[in-house]
Design a protein around this motif. Structure first.
Motif: not given
Length: 454
Positions: A5-7, A233-238, A246-251, A403-410
């Motif tokens: 996935l992209d995200v 460069d990659t986020a992984r959801l276990h 995914a290229r990025a994840a939003v928690l 700074g930006t990184c592969p894991v972001e928050y909302a």
């Protein structure tokens, strides 16, 4: 290995769905994972026997909800689907309900305040009007109040302003302890939304926005994410039985949950996550055979029950007054909100005991409740609303400048604004941060951030 996935977004509340919606508009492949079998998070509603029951949030505002109204317009939601509530909010004092809380005329009518306190309310309103420009609800850490708690701020004025105005508002709508949560986010929010006469609700339940956002998105419900890891460069959801890349994840989950899922966050993120504590919330929905409401000389939507008056409840909400379609014709629907002091015991108690304790307390305000109840539902949220503690407020600027990184928050905790508007703004902000890292697909435009990080 090429990411699937992209995200990947964790959490299908309003924050997560807003982020996914914005990223999908920008042409990215997005999937949302939700542990519960439904979308909506703390804005979930359910339908039962003709009743529409809001399990969490209760209202939005005509003012101060710019991002929400822009999103509703984009989704094609007509204004008729977000009707004005119109009824009054009252505070209980001296054995009766005093309407007009948070209205401008409270200076004249009292709304439960003593004559001396009304003078101090006029002082407070004049002070806040002169400094309105210094209160930015996107940047509560920058206000003249610093990290003063609500109780410390209220100490400048007559005691009634704390006991019969600020504490009841904080305790009912936010679940806050005024000695722990800071005044800056509260005053910023009150200035932004204005008088209660402008408050609205969603006609078909508070989950309307979540349901509309989820339409057309790839949302997987009933799946639990146990851990999130990332490299450059990659986020992984276990998950239980697979690892999604995914290229990025939003928690888009409460801060304590995000900290548990992603244990290797950057220091400035980890510190803020640790400081963003949450208060639990518990409410009982009472499905009634007739439309009862707290006794008052004006139609009431909410009766606030201050801590100095009641040790069990923080408020009583007449949902069928909030909007008549919440209950079948000739029926009623009440919500009883528990005071934070009772929660440690109630969260561990059987539902039958919770119902008995809250309905017994509520009969003081709605005497016929004991004979009108048809069915009761208990809604408990271990992470109810974010506290705006001094620690969180002090760390927020550094967190926002990271700074930006592969894991972001909302989540509303990102904005330190405990409301659905805070969730929407944080979702849009997370999407813009993801898009700052990932190449945009041709023919699409990225959403504009609701906040700067400078």
């Amino acid at each position: 290995m090429t990411p699937e996935l992209d995200v990947a977004v964790v959490g299908a509340g309003v924050a997560g769905l807003t982020a996914a919606h914005e990223l999908r508009r920008a042409g990215l492949t997005v999937r949302v994972y939700e542990e519960q079998p439904h979308v909506g998070g703390r804005m979930r509603s359910f339908r039962h026997d003709g009743y529409t029951v809001d399990t969490g949030a209760e209202q939005i505002s005509s003012r101060g909800y710019r991002a929400t109204w822009e999103l509703l317009a984009r989704l094609g939601v007509p204004l008729d689907d977000v009707p004005r509530i119109g009824a009054s909010i009252a505070v209980r004092r001296g054995g009766r309900a005093h309407p007009g809380v948070a209205e401008r005329r409270a200076v004249l009518t009292g709304a439960g305040l003593s004559p001396r306190a009304r003078v101090d309310l006029a002082r407070l309103l004049a002070w806040s009007a002169r400094r309105r420009g210094a209160f930015d609800d996107d940047h509560p850490e920058r206000t003249p109040l610093g990290t003063a708690t609500v109780a410390e701020f209220a100490a400048r004025y007559h005691r009634d302003l704390h006991d019969y105005l600020l504490q009841p508002l904080c305790g009912s709508f936010f679940g806050w302890d005024t000695s722990r949560s800071t005044a800056a986010p509260l005053i910023s929010l009150l200035l932004a939304v204005g008088p209660t006469a402008g408050w609205r609700t969603y006609r078909d339940g508070m989950d309307l926005l979540a349901r509309r956002l989820a339409t057309g998105l790839d949302v997987v419900t009933g799946r639990t994410v146990h851990q999130v890891t990332a490299d450059l460069d990659t986020a992984r959801l276990h998950l239980e039985d697979e690892v999604v890349t995914a290229r990025a994840a939003v928690l888009a989950v409460p801060a304590p949950v995000a900290a548990r899922l992603h244990t290797t966050a950057a220091p400035e993120a980890a510190a803020y996550l640790s400081a963003c504590t949450f208060t639990p919330a518990l409410k009982v929905s009472c499905l009634l055979d007739r439309p009862l409401a707290p006794v008052c000389d004006r139609p009431l939507y909410v009766l606030l029950t201050p801590r100095v008056e009641d040790r069990v409840l923080s408020c009583v909400i007449a949902d069928h007054v909030k909007h008549p379609q919440r209950a079948p014709a000739g029926k009623g629907l009440l919500t009883l909100m528990a005071d934070a002091r009772t929660l440690p015991d109630l969260l561990r108690a059987p539902h039958s005991e919770v119902v008995d304790r809250l309905t017994t307390a509520a009969r003081r305000y709605v005497p016929e409740l004991g004979t009108a109840g048809r069915q009761y539902f208990v809604h408990a949220h271990s992470h109810g609303l974010p506290e705006a503690t001094a620690a969180a407020l002090g760390l927020r600027a550094r967190f926002m400048a990271r700074g930006t990184c592969p894991v972001e928050y909302a989540g509303d905790w990102v904005m330190l604004r405990p409301s659905s508007e805070g969730a929407v703004r944080s979702g849009a902000l997370a999407a813009s941060r993801v898009l700052a890292r990932l190449p945009r697909r041709a023919g699409r435009f990225a959403p504009q951030s609701q906040e700067t990080t400078s």
